[in-house]
Design a protein around this motif. Sequence first.
Motif, PDB file in Angstrom:
ATOM      1  N   ALA A 179       0.836  -1.210   0.000  1.00  0.00           N
ATOM      2  CA  ALA A 179       0.000   0.000   0.000  1.00  0.00           C
ATOM      3  C   ALA A 179       0.868   1.256   0.000  1.00  0.00           C
ATOM      4  CB  ALA A 179      -0.928  -0.012   1.213  1.00  0.00           C
ATOM      5  N   ALA A 180       1.925   1.233   0.805  1.00  0.00           N
ATOM      6  CA  ALA A 180       2.822   2.390   0.871  1.00  0.00           C
ATOM      7  C   ALA A 180       3.548   2.600  -0.460  1.00  0.00           C
ATOM      8  CB  ALA A 180       3.835   2.198   1.999  1.00  0.00           C
ATOM      9  N   ARG A 181       3.988   1.503  -1.077  1.00  0.00           N
ATOM     10  CA  ARG A 181       4.678   1.613  -2.364  1.00  0.00           C
ATOM     11  C   ARG A 181       3.741   2.117  -3.451  1.00  0.00           C
ATOM     12  NH1 ARG A 181      10.069   1.900  -2.890  1.00  0.00           N
ATOM     13  NH2 ARG A 181       9.576   1.643  -5.103  1.00  0.00           N
ATOM     14  N   ALA A 182       2.478   1.661  -3.430  1.00  0.00           N
ATOM     15  CA  ALA A 182       1.520   2.104  -4.439  1.00  0.00           C
ATOM     16  C   ALA A 182       1.296   3.617  -4.338  1.00  0.00           C
ATOM     17  CB  ALA A 182       0.203   1.345  -4.279  1.00  0.00           C
ATOM     18  N   ALA A 183       1.186   4.097  -3.108  1.00  0.00           N
ATOM     19  CA  ALA A 183       1.013   5.537  -2.914  1.00  0.00           C
ATOM     20  C   ALA A 183       2.247   6.302  -3.387  1.00  0.00           C
ATOM     21  CB  ALA A 183       0.735   5.827  -1.433  1.00  0.00           C
ATOM     22  N   PHE A 184       3.417   5.753  -3.092  1.00  0.00           N
ATOM     23  CA  PHE A 184       4.663   6.395  -3.524  1.00  0.00           C
ATOM     24  C   PHE A 184       4.767   6.424  -5.048  1.00  0.00           C
ATOM     25  CE2 PHE A 184       9.148   5.637  -4.781  1.00  0.00           C
ATOM     26  CZ  PHE A 184       9.662   6.882  -4.451  1.00  0.00           C
ATOM     27  N   GLU A 185       4.373   5.330  -5.697  1.00  0.00           N
ATOM     28  CA  GLU A 185       4.474   5.254  -7.156  1.00  0.00           C
ATOM     29  C   GLU A 185       3.632   6.322  -7.841  1.00  0.00           C
ATOM     30  OE1 GLU A 185       6.428   3.563  -9.176  1.00  0.00           O
ATOM     31  OE2 GLU A 185       7.453   2.780  -7.403  1.00  0.00           O
ATOM     32  N   ALA A 202       6.040   9.184  -7.722  1.00  0.00           N
ATOM     33  CA  ALA A 202       7.353   8.999  -8.331  1.00  0.00           C
ATOM     34  C   ALA A 202       7.286   8.801  -9.840  1.00  0.00           C
ATOM     35  CB  ALA A 202       8.048   7.803  -7.689  1.00  0.00           C
ATOM     36  N   GLU A 203       6.301   8.055 -10.305  1.00  0.00           N
ATOM     37  CA  GLU A 203       6.262   7.739 -11.738  1.00  0.00           C
ATOM     38  C   GLU A 203       6.174   8.989 -12.613  1.00  0.00           C
ATOM     39  OE1 GLU A 203       3.601   5.012 -14.725  1.00  0.00           O
ATOM     40  OE2 GLU A 203       3.963   4.282 -12.690  1.00  0.00           O
ATOM     41  N   PRO A 204       5.296   9.961 -12.311  1.00  0.00           N
ATOM     42  CA  PRO A 204       5.256  11.185 -13.133  1.00  0.00           C
ATOM     43  C   PRO A 204       6.576  11.954 -13.092  1.00  0.00           C
ATOM     44  CG  PRO A 204       3.272  10.999 -11.800  1.00  0.00           C
ATOM     45  CD  PRO A 204       4.216   9.953 -11.304  1.00  0.00           C
ATOM     46  N   TYR A 205       7.237  11.946 -11.921  1.00  0.00           N
ATOM     47  CA  TYR A 205       8.507  12.667 -11.817  1.00  0.00           C
ATOM     48  C   TYR A 205       9.539  12.075 -12.776  1.00  0.00           C
ATOM     49  CZ  TYR A 205      12.809  14.642  -9.954  1.00  0.00           C
ATOM     50  OH  TYR A 205      14.010  15.299  -9.838  1.00  0.00           O
ATOM     51  N   GLN A 219      13.508  18.182  -6.576  1.00  0.00           N
ATOM     52  CA  GLN A 219      14.139  16.927  -6.171  1.00  0.00           C
ATOM     53  C   GLN A 219      13.132  15.783  -6.260  1.00  0.00           C
ATOM     54  OE1 GLN A 219      17.266  16.424  -5.646  1.00  0.00           O
ATOM     55  NE2 GLN A 219      17.970  18.552  -5.622  1.00  0.00           N
ATOM     56  N   PRO A 220      13.614  14.579  -6.563  1.00  0.00           N
ATOM     57  CA  PRO A 220      12.694  13.452  -6.710  1.00  0.00           C
ATOM     58  C   PRO A 220      12.108  13.017  -5.375  1.00  0.00           C
ATOM     59  CG  PRO A 220      14.964  12.701  -6.837  1.00  0.00           C
ATOM     60  CD  PRO A 220      15.015  14.193  -6.815  1.00  0.00           C
ATOM     61  N   PRO A 221      10.900  12.466  -5.397  1.00  0.00           N
ATOM     62  CA  PRO A 221      10.348  11.905  -4.161  1.00  0.00           C
ATOM     63  C   PRO A 221      11.163  10.689  -3.742  1.00  0.00           C
ATOM     64  CG  PRO A 221       8.982  11.301  -6.043  1.00  0.00           C
ATOM     65  CD  PRO A 221      10.004  12.281  -6.551  1.00  0.00           C
ATOM     66  N   LEU A 222      11.358  10.517  -2.449  1.00  0.00           N
ATOM     67  CA  LEU A 222      12.102   9.386  -1.921  1.00  0.00           C
ATOM     68  C   LEU A 222      11.191   8.553  -1.025  1.00  0.00           C
ATOM     69  CD1 LEU A 222      15.490  11.124  -1.011  1.00  0.00           C
ATOM     70  CD2 LEU A 222      14.997   9.702  -3.002  1.00  0.00           C
ATOM     71  N   TYR A 223      11.223   7.279  -1.230  1.00  0.00           N
ATOM     72  CA  TYR A 223      10.367   6.376  -0.458  1.00  0.00           C
ATOM     73  C   TYR A 223      10.861   6.297   0.984  1.00  0.00           C
ATOM     74  CZ  TYR A 223       7.997   2.117   1.061  1.00  0.00           C
ATOM     75  OH  TYR A 223       7.232   1.211   1.749  1.00  0.00           O
ATOM     76  N   ASP A 224       9.961   6.557   1.933  1.00  0.00           N
ATOM     77  CA  ASP A 224      10.338   6.486   3.352  1.00  0.00           C
ATOM     78  C   ASP A 224       9.350   5.644   4.145  1.00  0.00           C
ATOM     79  OD1 ASP A 224       8.147   8.128   3.321  1.00  0.00           O
ATOM     80  OD2 ASP A 224       9.087   9.798   4.401  1.00  0.00           O
ATOM     81  N   ASN A 231      18.611  14.409 -12.801  1.00  0.00           N
ATOM     82  CA  ASN A 231      18.480  14.602 -14.245  1.00  0.00           C
ATOM     83  C   ASN A 231      19.441  13.746 -15.050  1.00  0.00           C
ATOM     84  OD1 ASN A 231      16.586  17.092 -15.025  1.00  0.00           O
ATOM     85  ND2 ASN A 231      17.553  17.551 -13.057  1.00  0.00           N
ATOM     86  N   PHE A 232      20.443  13.160 -14.396  1.00  0.00           N
ATOM     87  CA  PHE A 232      21.486  12.443 -15.118  1.00  0.00           C
ATOM     88  C   PHE A 232      21.496  10.951 -14.800  1.00  0.00           C
ATOM     89  CE2 PHE A 232      22.615  16.779 -14.066  1.00  0.00           C
ATOM     90  CZ  PHE A 232      22.721  17.320 -15.339  1.00  0.00           C
ATOM     91  N   PHE A 233      20.442  10.474 -14.162  1.00  0.00           N
ATOM     92  CA  PHE A 233      20.354   9.072 -13.770  1.00  0.00           C
ATOM     93  C   PHE A 233      19.073   8.439 -14.308  1.00  0.00           C
ATOM     94  CE2 PHE A 233      23.366  10.577 -10.695  1.00  0.00           C
ATOM     95  CZ  PHE A 233      24.124   9.475 -10.323  1.00  0.00           C
ATOM     96  N   GLN A 234      19.138   7.120 -14.482  1.00  0.00           N
ATOM     97  CA  GLN A 234      17.907   6.349 -14.580  1.00  0.00           C
ATOM     98  C   GLN A 234      17.365   6.202 -13.155  1.00  0.00           C
ATOM     99  OE1 GLN A 234      16.615   5.491 -17.502  1.00  0.00           O
ATOM    100  NE2 GLN A 234      18.389   6.318 -18.607  1.00  0.00           N
ATOM    101  N   ARG A 235      16.095   5.996 -13.050  1.00  0.00           N
ATOM    102  CA  ARG A 235      15.471   5.970 -11.725  1.00  0.00           C
ATOM    103  C   ARG A 235      16.107   4.932 -10.797  1.00  0.00           C
ATOM    104  NH1 ARG A 235       9.129   4.603 -10.120  1.00  0.00           N
ATOM    105  NH2 ARG A 235       9.525   4.531  -7.862  1.00  0.00           N
ATOM    106  N   GLY A 236      16.263   3.694 -11.283  1.00  0.00           N
ATOM    107  CA  GLY A 236      16.794   2.640 -10.430  1.00  0.00           C
ATOM    108  C   GLY A 236      18.180   2.954  -9.912  1.00  0.00           C
ATOM    109  N   GLY A 237      19.039   3.494 -10.783  1.00  0.00           N
ATOM    110  CA  GLY A 237      20.388   3.842 -10.362  1.00  0.00           C
ATOM    111  C   GLY A 237      20.398   4.950  -9.334  1.00  0.00           C
ATOM    112  N   TYR A 238      19.520   5.927  -9.511  1.00  0.00           N
ATOM    113  CA  TYR A 238      19.477   7.038  -8.564  1.00  0.00           C
ATOM    114  C   TYR A 238      19.010   6.581  -7.188  1.00  0.00           C
ATOM    115  CZ  TYR A 238      18.413  11.568  -6.489  1.00  0.00           C
ATOM    116  OH  TYR A 238      18.383  12.647  -5.646  1.00  0.00           O
ATOM    117  N   GLU A 239      17.953   5.786  -7.148  1.00  0.00           N
ATOM    118  CA  GLU A 239      17.375   5.400  -5.869  1.00  0.00           C
ATOM    119  C   GLU A 239      18.271   4.455  -5.077  1.00  0.00           C
ATOM    120  OE1 GLU A 239      12.616   5.963  -6.867  1.00  0.00           O
ATOM    121  OE2 GLU A 239      13.478   3.952  -6.911  1.00  0.00           O
ATOM    122  N   ARG A 240      19.269   3.848  -5.748  1.00  0.00           N
ATOM    123  CA  ARG A 240      20.235   2.997  -5.046  1.00  0.00           C
ATOM    124  C   ARG A 240      21.521   3.739  -4.719  1.00  0.00           C
ATOM    125  NH1 ARG A 240      18.578  -0.528  -9.179  1.00  0.00           N
ATOM    126  NH2 ARG A 240      20.537  -0.147 -10.296  1.00  0.00           N
TER     127      ARG A 240
END
Length: 394
Positions: free
Chosen positions: A59-65, A68-71, A101-106, A348-357
């Motif tokens: 549920a938390a991830r769905a709300a975050f998505e 995050a997805e539009p960003y 800045q991108p949203p960060l999952y917390d 702006n210079f990352f793919q999403r997966g690389g940035y979030e890790r």
Amino acid sequence: MRLQLIRLYFCLVALALPAGGPPALAMDALPASTVDAMAQAASPQAIAEYRRKLKEYQAARAAFEQEAEPYWTAIAEKRRGRNAKRRERQAITLDDYVLTQPPLYDGPKRPVDPEPQDRPERKPLPVVSDFLQAAASHFQFTPQRPASEVEFKRAYGHVALASGLTREQIVRVYSFETGGNGNHDMQSGLSSSRPGSRAISTAVGYNQLLTTNTVSLLAEQGHDIVKALTEKATGLSGPARKAMDHKLAVLKRMVAFTRSVPVQWSEHEKLANTPQGWGVHALVLDIDVGPLLQTHKLLTSVLFARAKGYTRPLSAAELEMMNLTGDSTGLDMVTMPQAMREQVPTSNFFQRGGYERNPVAIRHNTVAKLLAITDERMDVNSSKPGAKELAAAF
């Protein structure tokens, strides 16, 4: 490009970790027998608790998505827009970047399933011994290793200076890439000071070339490398000349192998992941070829910037950004005025997966901050013995 971004991730993560710091404990790091025992011992209560936590997590991830997805869609659209403007030689402005800045999952972490799971075996990364064995098996070649580390550093310094790189660029990039103490055969993740350490990539050497880097460099710069060794051979005689002639013959075969596919990173990556590609990578360890490959890795970025009209000398940190991220992405950051660097997020210079890790890109979340932490780490590592030895070698 994918491997370059992976390499950027590991290099930047290293900025945030204390030297020799232990990795965080994860289920994947536990022995299989331990994981199996934990799974077998799972009670109905543990399974029920797991399912409850899993629903909370989902549920938390769905709300975050939803946020995050539009960003990240906007990030991709802005990147395509900048590329189009560059093709048309139009000026890039702040409007061409996402400035928030991108949203960060917390929210809650994904819980560990206590029930037995089929875990696919991880294929181990090849290491230096594998590269040497592949070179011998497929090309009948053994790299000529230096008598001492300073001998390799002298060879590298001589070649790099002659190519037009500056002493500051050479030493500071080495300091960043190797932590200031790396040898010519240093592989990313492996350290004699950390028993039990494991390779985290195929990157080897002063500028940490991946297998795909070596294949790509040989395909694109092989002619110049063959030419340099041919000229060197004219001054040799006896056993030394015979050894150089054999090295040249092997080198030409390797060049032909790397040119057997179109000159594209994805095609070179396929070759690099074969035993023959591993054998080509052993060239990084050779006293004659290794310094040329290390130099060309940096020089191609310098020449790329010049070809795009950027004539100001690159600082070591700017050169490192191009070295790590790829020339086009790196130049995007390098050509940015300081005022824009202060405002443009690193996302702006990352793919999403690389940035979030990547904790470094998140913490140092503008171009200016990312370049500053790179410079800071270069400052620190330049005072270490290996960097001082390189600086004194030329």
